[in-house]
Scaffold this active site. Structure first.
Site, PDB file in Angstrom:
ATOM      1  N   THR A   1       6.404   0.430   2.281  1.00  0.00           N
ATOM      2  CA  THR A   1       7.390   1.202   3.036  1.00  0.00           C
ATOM      3  C   THR A   1       6.625   2.175   3.919  1.00  0.00           C
ATOM      4  OG1 THR A   1       8.847   1.065   1.128  1.00  0.00           O
ATOM      5  CG2 THR A   1       9.467   2.605   2.861  1.00  0.00           C
TER       6      THR A   1
ATOM      7  N   LEU B   1       0.831  -1.214   0.000  1.00  0.00           N
ATOM      8  CA  LEU B   1       0.000   0.000   0.000  1.00  0.00           C
ATOM      9  C   LEU B   1       0.860   1.256   0.000  1.00  0.00           C
ATOM     10  CD1 LEU B   1      -2.512  -1.463   2.569  1.00  0.00           C
ATOM     11  CD2 LEU B   1      -3.055  -0.874   0.202  1.00  0.00           C
ATOM     12  N   PRO B   2       0.296   2.387  -0.487  1.00  0.00           N
ATOM     13  CA  PRO B   2       1.154   3.543  -0.760  1.00  0.00           C
ATOM     14  C   PRO B   2       1.752   4.245   0.458  1.00  0.00           C
ATOM     15  CG  PRO B   2      -1.148   4.009  -1.284  1.00  0.00           C
ATOM     16  CD  PRO B   2      -1.069   2.557  -0.999  1.00  0.00           C
TER      17      PRO B   2
ATOM     18  N   LYS C   1       7.969  10.611   0.564  1.00  0.00           N
ATOM     19  CA  LYS C   1       7.543   9.989   1.830  1.00  0.00           C
ATOM     20  C   LYS C   1       8.692   9.200   2.453  1.00  0.00           C
ATOM     21  CE  LYS C   1       6.267   5.958   1.335  1.00  0.00           C
ATOM     22  NZ  LYS C   1       5.864   4.589   1.062  1.00  0.00           N
TER      23      LYS C   1
ATOM     24  N   LYS D   1      15.166  -0.497   4.972  1.00  0.00           N
ATOM     25  CA  LYS D   1      14.572  -0.038   3.707  1.00  0.00           C
ATOM     26  C   LYS D   1      14.739   1.479   3.540  1.00  0.00           C
ATOM     27  CE  LYS D   1      11.744   0.421   0.207  1.00  0.00           C
ATOM     28  NZ  LYS D   1      12.289   0.298  -1.145  1.00  0.00           N
TER      29      LYS D   1
HETATM   30  P1  NAD Z   1       0.937   2.203  -6.210  1.00  0.00           P
HETATM   31  O1  NAD Z   1       0.355   3.530  -5.861  1.00  0.00           O
HETATM   32  O2  NAD Z   1       1.232   1.857  -7.622  1.00  0.00           O
HETATM   33  O3  NAD Z   1      -0.007   1.031  -5.619  1.00  0.00           O
HETATM   34  C1  NAD Z   1      -0.737   1.128  -4.439  1.00  0.00           C
HETATM   35  C2  NAD Z   1      -2.068   0.415  -4.648  1.00  0.00           C
HETATM   36  O4  NAD Z   1      -2.796   0.474  -3.407  1.00  0.00           O
HETATM   37  C3  NAD Z   1      -2.962   1.064  -5.720  1.00  0.00           C
HETATM   38  O5  NAD Z   1      -3.428   0.077  -6.624  1.00  0.00           O
HETATM   39  C4  NAD Z   1      -4.096   1.689  -4.919  1.00  0.00           C
HETATM   40  O6  NAD Z   1      -5.336   1.714  -5.625  1.00  0.00           O
HETATM   41  C5  NAD Z   1      -4.154   0.765  -3.725  1.00  0.00           C
HETATM   42  N1  NAD Z   1      -4.784   1.367  -2.563  1.00  0.00           N
HETATM   43  C6  NAD Z   1      -4.663   2.643  -2.103  1.00  0.00           C
HETATM   44  N2  NAD Z   1      -5.400   2.811  -0.990  1.00  0.00           N
HETATM   45  C7  NAD Z   1      -5.995   1.619  -0.736  1.00  0.00           C
HETATM   46  C8  NAD Z   1      -6.874   1.158   0.282  1.00  0.00           C
HETATM   47  N3  NAD Z   1      -7.297   1.966   1.259  1.00  0.00           N
HETATM   48  N4  NAD Z   1      -7.300  -0.122   0.237  1.00  0.00           N
HETATM   49  C9  NAD Z   1      -6.883  -0.950  -0.761  1.00  0.00           C
HETATM   50  N5  NAD Z   1      -6.063  -0.567  -1.757  1.00  0.00           N
HETATM   51  C10 NAD Z   1      -5.620   0.702  -1.742  1.00  0.00           C
HETATM   52  O7  NAD Z   1       2.260   2.086  -5.311  1.00  0.00           O
HETATM   53  P2  NAD Z   1       3.525   1.097  -5.537  1.00  0.00           P
HETATM   54  O8  NAD Z   1       4.544   1.810  -6.347  1.00  0.00           O
HETATM   55  O9  NAD Z   1       3.019  -0.252  -5.943  1.00  0.00           O
HETATM   56  O10 NAD Z   1       4.091   1.051  -4.036  1.00  0.00           O
HETATM   57  C11 NAD Z   1       3.453   0.292  -3.021  1.00  0.00           C
HETATM   58  C12 NAD Z   1       4.367   0.300  -1.792  1.00  0.00           C
HETATM   59  O11 NAD Z   1       5.637  -0.298  -2.133  1.00  0.00           O
HETATM   60  C13 NAD Z   1       4.701   1.715  -1.282  1.00  0.00           C
HETATM   61  O12 NAD Z   1       4.756   1.695   0.124  1.00  0.00           O
HETATM   62  C14 NAD Z   1       6.060   2.013  -1.890  1.00  0.00           C
HETATM   63  O13 NAD Z   1       6.793   2.951  -1.122  1.00  0.00           O
HETATM   64  C15 NAD Z   1       6.690   0.635  -1.889  1.00  0.00           C
HETATM   65  N6  NAD Z   1       7.708   0.404  -2.937  1.00  0.00           N
HETATM   66  C16 NAD Z   1       7.543   0.857  -4.222  1.00  0.00           C
HETATM   67  C17 NAD Z   1       8.543   0.596  -5.170  1.00  0.00           C
HETATM   68  C18 NAD Z   1       8.425   1.057  -6.608  1.00  0.00           C
HETATM   69  O14 NAD Z   1       9.447   1.063  -7.316  1.00  0.00           O
HETATM   70  N7  NAD Z   1       7.247   1.447  -7.106  1.00  0.00           N
HETATM   71  C19 NAD Z   1       9.684  -0.130  -4.815  1.00  0.00           C
HETATM   72  C20 NAD Z   1       9.804  -0.610  -3.504  1.00  0.00           C
HETATM   73  C21 NAD Z   1       8.804  -0.329  -2.572  1.00  0.00           C
END
Ligand code: NAD
Length: 297
Positions: free
Chosen positions: A97, A67-68, A241, A172
């Site tokens: 994260t 989740l974000p 963040k 992380k």
């Molecule tokens: P993203 O925004 O693409 O995905 C998040 C998903 O969560 C979305 O599909 C959104 O609709 C859903 N969501 C939001 N609120 C919600 C809720 N209340 N209930 C259910 N679903 C909900 O983000 P991401 O890039 O996939 O990142 C996700 C996590 O992983 C973050 O914490 C980010 O910091 C971490 N991360 C991202 C990366 C990257 O390269 N993108 C790498 C490592 C870690």
């Protein structure tokens, strides 16, 4: 042979491909995302769509989430119709994260319902999530580590950091500070070189054959900056963040972060100018504008 059903909440850039890898491995999934379009590819592969985190947690004993932001993780875990109100769940694995503070708070809240939090943030980007080559940092009680190891191995290489909730988050944050710092300072170095008349491709090749090479010079600049696409796959809002959480954590531990604070400000500017949904490689666009030069191949 079909494995036990797993829950997966948050099917975005990272969660989508990770959930897909669990289906590849033979798991049945019950999924939830507030964006129906994010669930669609998994449902097309046989996953069951649930209307709430509670419904997922009443179907599966183990629930993963990607989740974000920290407030979203807290709400999905402990809020109304959250994981804590599920009837089947025993283990919640958080791949997001969130920082050590929220991990500890969520662990305490879930423990009140006899649910164990496995803190498991990941690194390696969307490409790593698709290929199963992520670094997965894990903190949780040792016996639970043994239980979740076969699931998490589908995502990449595991690093057990200890039992204390949030310790994996600290690892992380340290990594993501370095990743963002590399993006910012590589943008400065490249802008200087290009303005002086160097070909950006030649300068990158030199850096990548020399001691200045880093993840931005090797991956982000060739794919997302020189091409002008700015689409590496990690949102500015998420990087901002992470660095905010990192500098705050350092401050609470009494560790000065002079460079870290500057990186945080670079992300604050990028976030204000291009918005949280822009790609974090947009840091280079800020430096380009200030320098009056474009870094393009
Ligand atoms: P993203 O925004 O693409 O995905 C998040 C998903 O969560 C979305 O599909 C959104 O609709 C859903 N969501 C939001 N609120 C919600 C809720 N209340 N209930 C259910 N679903 C909900 O983000 P991401 O890039 O996939 O990142 C996700 C996590 O992983 C973050 O914490 C980010 O910091 C971490 N991360 C991202 C990366 C990257 O390269 N993108 C790498 C490592 C870690």
């Amino acid at each position: 042979m079909a494995e036990a059903v797993l829950g997966f909440i948050g099917l975005g850039r990272m969660g989508g491909p990770m959930a897909s890898r669990l289906i590849d491995a033979g798991h049945r999934l019950c999924v939830h995302d507030t964006n129906p379009a994010a669930m669609q590819p998994l449902v097309a592969r046989g996953a069951r769509a649930a209307a709430s985190p509670a419904e997922v947690a009443s179907t599966a004993a183990t629930v993963l989430m990607s989740l974000p932001t920290p407030p979203v993780v807290q709400a999905v875990a402990l809020g109304e119709r959250g994981i804590a109100s599920g009837t089947a769940v025993r283990t919640a694995i958080d791949l997001s994260t969130t920082g050590p503070g929220i991990a500890a708070l969520v662990a305490r809240g879930l423990a009140e319902k006899s649910i164990t939090l496995v803190d498991a943030p990941v690194s390696g980007g969307v490409a790593g999530a698709k290929a199963g080559t992520l670094a997965v940092m894990v903190s949780c009680p040792k016996p639970f580590y043994a239980a979740v190891e076969p699931i998490l191995k589908n995502f990449g290489r595991l690093f057990f950091t200890g039992e204390k909730p949030g310790l994996a988050q600290t690892a992380k944050l340290a990594n993501n500070l370095l990743s963002a710092a590399a993006m910012a300072v590589t943008s400065e170095a490249m802008a200087m070189g290009v303005k002086a008349g160097l070909d950006p491709k030649v300068l990158l090749d030199i850096i990548n054959a020399s001691s200045g090479r880093n993840t931005s010079s090797q991956d982000k600049f060739p794919r997302a900056v020189l091409t002008g696409k700015f689409d590496f796959g990690f949102a500015t809002g998420l990087s901002y963040k992470d660095v905010r959480l990192c500098v705050d954590e350092a401050e609470s531990l009494g560790v000065p972060m002079v460079v870290g604070a500057a990186v945080r400000q670079m992300l604050a500017v990028t976030n204000a100018k291009f918005g949280p949904d822009s790609d974090f490689t947009s840091i280079a666009r800020v430096i380009e504008e200030w320098a009056g030069v474009e870094i393009r191949g």
